[in-house]
Design an enzyme around this catalytic site. Structure first.
Site, PDB file in Angstrom:
ATOM      1  N   GLU A 175       0.865  -1.182   0.000  1.00 29.85           N
ATOM      2  CA  GLU A 175       0.000   0.000   0.000  1.00 29.85           C
ATOM      3  C   GLU A 175       0.894   1.223   0.000  1.00 29.85           C
ATOM      4  OE1 GLU A 175      -3.017   0.143   3.090  1.00 29.85           O
ATOM      5  OE2 GLU A 175      -2.803   2.318   3.273  1.00 29.85           O
TER       6      GLU A 175
ATOM      7  N   GLU B   3      -2.451  11.196   4.092  1.00 30.51           N
ATOM      8  CA  GLU B   3      -3.512  10.882   5.046  1.00 30.51           C
ATOM      9  C   GLU B   3      -3.555  11.983   6.091  1.00 30.51           C
ATOM     10  OE1 GLU B   3      -4.376   6.426   5.983  1.00 30.51           O
ATOM     11  OE2 GLU B   3      -2.182   6.663   5.920  1.00 30.51           O
TER      12      GLU B   3
END
Length: 263
Positions: free
Chosen positions: A140, A145
């Protein structure tokens, strides 16, 4: 004397220090983009949707829909909105899988993030083919974020079988970015066979090198696709609660662009 001068000039040229200057950085070409210069639903030629409300592996609260109340394009931007409704929270998770899948390149998005406590926006990448197995074995890449309870702290991370948050070995970097929730900022990852490097407003923040020890540390030799989503709650986003009164909340994206090295 003339022979010595010519020799010195020749040596400088060999080192890239001659009249032509140092070697130029790699040349990238744009291969895929959404400028959001239209109105309506996100372009179906570029984006699909992940749908449902099963917690998404993180005990998230929202149900993802393909409704234009949760994802719409107008005035040159994409707006992903998390709503508090009678049945619970709804939001959207856009994916380029099958419409934009890439092996290596420069991936960037210009976005403004929500302020709401309990919000968890992300601009990220997942494997298209899951060649090494389920998460985190196939990897990933998190381009950006942010969690609402820690306003303006932005994160760039990767996850692999050897390096992930579930075993406290995650490779990550973070930075306070003044105005992340008030203004647009550029989030970028450069992915090559040798490294993944992350930038915020073109300033370096994150670096992860290929250790060349196999897929457990480097599964990043397979195709990945892009995701844009706004989660609510969850193991990280809801760590300090969710402020229902802070919703609706939105992540606004000005553009998404993908570049790859010229042949």
């Amino acid at each position: 004397m003339h022979a010595l001068i010519l020799l010195a000039v020749g040596l400088l040229a060999c080192k890239g220090g001659g009249p032509e200057g140092p070697p130029k950085p790699p040349a990238y070409q744009l291969v895929w983009a959404d400028e959001f210069d239209y109105s309506g639903a996100p372009d179906p030629a570029k984006w699909g949707y992940d749908l449902g409300g099963n917690g998404w592996g993180n005990n998230e609260w929202q149900t993802y829909t393909d409704s234009r109340t949760n994802a719409s394009v107008a005035n040159g931007v994409l707006t992903i909105t998390a709503l508090k409704e009678a049945s619970g929270y709804t939001s959207a998770r856009l994916v380029s899988k099958g419409k934009g899948d890439f092996l290596y390149g420069r991936f960037e998005a210009r976005a403004k993030l929500p302020k709401a406590k309990g919000s968890w926006p992300a601009i990220w990448m997942l494997p298209t083919d899951w060649a090494y197995g389920g998460w985190p074995k196939s990897g990933e890449i998190d381009i950006m974020e942010h969690v609402g309870y820690d306003t303006n702290m932005v994160h760039i991370s990767v996850h692999t079988e050897a390096y992930n948050h579930s075993i406290r070995t995650q490779k990550s970097a973070k930075r306070i970015l003044d105005g992340a929730t008030d203004d647009f900022h550029l989030y970028r990852v450069d992915w090559t066979p040798d490294s993944i490097r992350g930038y915020v407003d073109d300033a370096p923040l994150f670096a992860f090198a290929n250790e060349k020890t196999g897929y457990k540390t480097w599964p990043f030799d397979k195709r990945f696709h892009l995701l844009l989503n706004l989660a609510v709650g969850g193991n990280w986003g809801g760590q300090r609660g969710v402020d229902d009164l802070a919703f609706p909340a939105s992540m606004v994206v000005d553009y998404v662009r993908v570049y790859q090295l010229k042949p």
